[in-house]
Design a protein around this motif. Structure first.
Motif, short mmCIF file in Angstrom:
data_model
loop_
_atom_site.label_atom_id
_atom_site.label_comp_id
_atom_site.label_asym_id
_atom_site.label_seq_id
_atom_site.Cartn_x
_atom_site.Cartn_y
_atom_site.Cartn_z
N ASP A 31 138.45 -39.13 -8.72
CA ASP A 31 139.63 -39.34 -7.88
C ASP A 31 140.14 -40.74 -8.16
O ASP A 31 139.52 -41.73 -7.78
CB ASP A 31 139.25 -39.18 -6.40
CG ASP A 31 140.45 -39.29 -5.47
OD1 ASP A 31 141.43 -39.99 -5.82
OD2 ASP A 31 140.41 -38.69 -4.39
N LEU A 32 141.25 -40.84 -8.87
CA LEU A 32 141.77 -42.16 -9.29
C LEU A 32 142.38 -42.93 -8.13
O LEU A 32 142.40 -44.16 -8.15
CB LEU A 32 142.81 -41.98 -10.40
CG LEU A 32 142.29 -41.36 -11.70
CD1 LEU A 32 143.44 -41.12 -12.66
CD2 LEU A 32 141.24 -42.24 -12.34
N MET A 33 142.86 -42.22 -7.11
CA MET A 33 143.45 -42.91 -5.96
C MET A 33 142.37 -43.60 -5.13
O MET A 33 142.58 -44.69 -4.61
CB MET A 33 144.23 -41.92 -5.09
CG MET A 33 145.45 -41.30 -5.75
SD MET A 33 146.70 -42.52 -6.21
CE MET A 33 146.43 -42.67 -7.96
N GLU A 34 141.21 -42.96 -5.05
CA GLU A 34 140.10 -43.52 -4.28
C GLU A 34 139.15 -44.32 -5.17
O GLU A 34 138.31 -45.07 -4.68
CB GLU A 34 139.31 -42.39 -3.59
CG GLU A 34 140.12 -41.59 -2.58
CD GLU A 34 140.45 -42.39 -1.34
OE1 GLU A 34 139.68 -43.31 -1.01
OE2 GLU A 34 141.49 -42.12 -0.71
N GLY A 35 139.27 -44.13 -6.48
CA GLY A 35 138.39 -44.82 -7.41
C GLY A 35 136.95 -44.37 -7.31
O GLY A 35 136.03 -45.18 -7.37
N ARG A 36 136.74 -43.05 -7.17
CA ARG A 36 135.37 -42.57 -7.00
C ARG A 36 135.17 -41.21 -7.66
O ARG A 36 136.12 -40.50 -7.99
CB ARG A 36 135.03 -42.46 -5.52
CG ARG A 36 135.78 -41.38 -4.76
CD ARG A 36 135.48 -41.41 -3.28
NE ARG A 36 136.19 -40.36 -2.57
CZ ARG A 36 135.66 -39.16 -2.29
NH1 ARG A 36 134.44 -38.88 -2.70
NH2 ARG A 36 136.36 -38.25 -1.63
N LEU A 37 133.90 -40.86 -7.84
CA LEU A 37 133.51 -39.58 -8.39
C LEU A 37 133.62 -38.48 -7.34
O LEU A 37 133.14 -38.64 -6.22
CB LEU A 37 132.06 -39.67 -8.90
CG LEU A 37 131.40 -38.40 -9.43
CD1 LEU A 37 132.13 -37.89 -10.66
CD2 LEU A 37 129.95 -38.67 -9.74
N LEU A 38 134.28 -37.38 -7.71
CA LEU A 38 134.41 -36.25 -6.79
C LEU A 38 133.38 -35.16 -7.07
O LEU A 38 132.65 -34.74 -6.18
CB LEU A 38 135.81 -35.62 -6.90
CG LEU A 38 136.97 -36.30 -6.19
CD1 LEU A 38 138.22 -35.45 -6.39
CD2 LEU A 38 136.69 -36.49 -4.71
N TYR A 39 133.35 -34.69 -8.33
CA TYR A 39 132.49 -33.56 -8.67
C TYR A 39 131.81 -33.78 -10.01
O TYR A 39 132.37 -34.38 -10.92
CB TYR A 39 133.31 -32.25 -8.78
CG TYR A 39 134.20 -31.97 -7.61
CD1 TYR A 39 133.66 -31.62 -6.37
CD2 TYR A 39 135.59 -32.05 -7.72
CE1 TYR A 39 134.48 -31.35 -5.29
CE2 TYR A 39 136.42 -31.79 -6.64
CZ TYR A 39 135.85 -31.44 -5.42
OH TYR A 39 136.65 -31.19 -4.35
N THR A 40 130.58 -33.27 -10.12
CA THR A 40 129.88 -33.16 -11.40
C THR A 40 129.71 -31.67 -11.68
O THR A 40 129.21 -30.93 -10.84
CB THR A 40 128.51 -33.86 -11.34
OG1 THR A 40 128.72 -35.26 -11.16
CG2 THR A 40 127.75 -33.64 -12.64
#
Length: 369
Positions: free
Chosen positions: A219-228
């Motif tokens: 998630d580029l807006m949150e700057g975090r990993l969403l799913y693997t």
């Protein structure tokens, strides 16, 4: 690696086309913006332009003096950029495949080269550990990004054209602003080389493919990993979103292509597609953030993994008008390509006639007392 291209239809029970022509491994493929032409590059040092139909006709040209690693059409469909192990990036006209110019500042293999959405810039990634940004008009290198610690395997523009994302064998993904050249985001989430990446058309998500056999959605807006996503039995070598973002496809060393359904949790998908907001914050993720694992059910070859709610189709102009324009552009592309194929055949025929005449002259000379 079997020297062939496979063209798959998304509709169930539809025929797949197998295109034969390259003499060695096919390293890259790219559809023209209209979808009516297909470019491929190969270890045989050539690029082929195909009309993707049942006939599978193509024109071929010797593009480089070493393996061609990347092919990419400009957004207007009029030019093509190629990258090679000969350390160069070359730009060609799509019609007649005329060579236009070369970019030659990399000092090692160039693995990837892409046009910006507006066609004004070119970005390239190399085994010299740099990403270079080029001005297409002046043909000069605007900036070199040197922050990666190993070979840079892949690079692409954000849909807004304001930033780029690069993948590397140092296991990281980095996002830079192309106007300020500032590092915006840094992701160290994979446990092995990152081989490819693709931006969602909304610009809000990025999917990565790695030699650790996983795909990751950021998630580029949150700057975090969403799913693997677990599915490939070995390195995941390539990944790409469909043009609408409804699907993404991944390929791996396990000889499988997997089709996934995106279904990101978006309130108004159409509006987000229009906005295409670039990432603005400086984010650094190293795997300690919460994520959701999605394994593939065993025995499923063609997977369509549902993540969250169904996105709506983006609405921009009347469908009839869009279809008509796309049809006209597509027919022009096919017509142009057909002319190129005929010209190539004519040249081959002329060469054969010349050879026959030369052989006849030799025979006459030998038989003349």
């Amino acid at each position: 690696m079997d020297s062939c291209l496979m063209l798959w239809h998304m509709k169930p029970q539809s025929r797949a086309y197998r295109f034969v022509g390259h003499k060695d491994a096919v390293t890259c493929v790219n559809f023209s913006p209209s979808g009516h032409l297909l470019a491929s590059g190969s270890r045989d040092k050539t690029v082929r332009i195909w009309v993707p139909n049942v006939k599978g006709e193509s024109t071929v040209f010797r593009a480089h003096t070493a393996t061609v690693r990347s092919v990419h059409f400009c957004s207007d469909g009029q030019s093509l950029v190629t990258a090679s192990d000969d350390k160069t990036v070359k730009v060609w006209s799509t019609h007649r495949q005329k060579f236009l110019f070369s970019l030659s500042q990399h000092i090692n293999w160039v693995r990837c080269a892409k046009f910006s959405p507006d066609g004004r810039l070119i970005v390239s990634a190399s085994d010299d550990k740099t990403v270079k940004l080029w001005d297409k008009t002046s043909r000069e290198c605007v900036h070199s990004y040197c922050e990666h610690g190993s070979f840079v395997t892949y690079v692409d523009f954000h849909p807004s054209g304001t930033c780029i994302a690069a993948a590397s064998m140092d296991n990281t993904v980095k996002v830079w602003d192309v106007r300020t050249h500032r590092l915006l985001q840094h992701y160290q989430l994979h446990s092995a080389a990152v081989n490819a990446l693709s931006f969602h058309p909304s610009g809000n998500y990025l999917v990565t493919a790695s030699s650790d056999s996983t795909l990751k959605i950021l998630d580029l807006m949150e700057g975090r990993l969403l799913y693997t996503l677990h599915g490939h039995q070995g390195p995941a070598t390539t990944v790409a979103f469909s043009r609408t973002g409804e699907y993404f496809a991944s390929g791996g060393s396990d000889e499988q292509v997997m089709v996934w359904k995106s279904n990101f949790d978006v309130v108004d998908y159409g509006e987000i597609i229009k906005v295409q907001r670039p990432p603005t914050m400086l984010a650094s993720s190293s795997g300690n953030l919460p994520e959701v694992d999605f394994p593939i059910p065993p025995g499923r070859g063609r997977s369509q993994e549902s993540v969250q709610s169904q996105p709506q189709e983006p609405i921009s102009m009347p469908q009839t008008l869009t279809s008509t324009l796309e049809h006209i552009v597509g027919q022009l592309d096919v017509l142009t390509q057909t002319v190129s194929i005929l010209e190539q055949r004519l040249t081959l025929t002329e060469d054969k006639l010349k050879q026959c005449l030369e052989n006849q002259q030799l025979i006459m000379q030998r038989t003349t007392p």
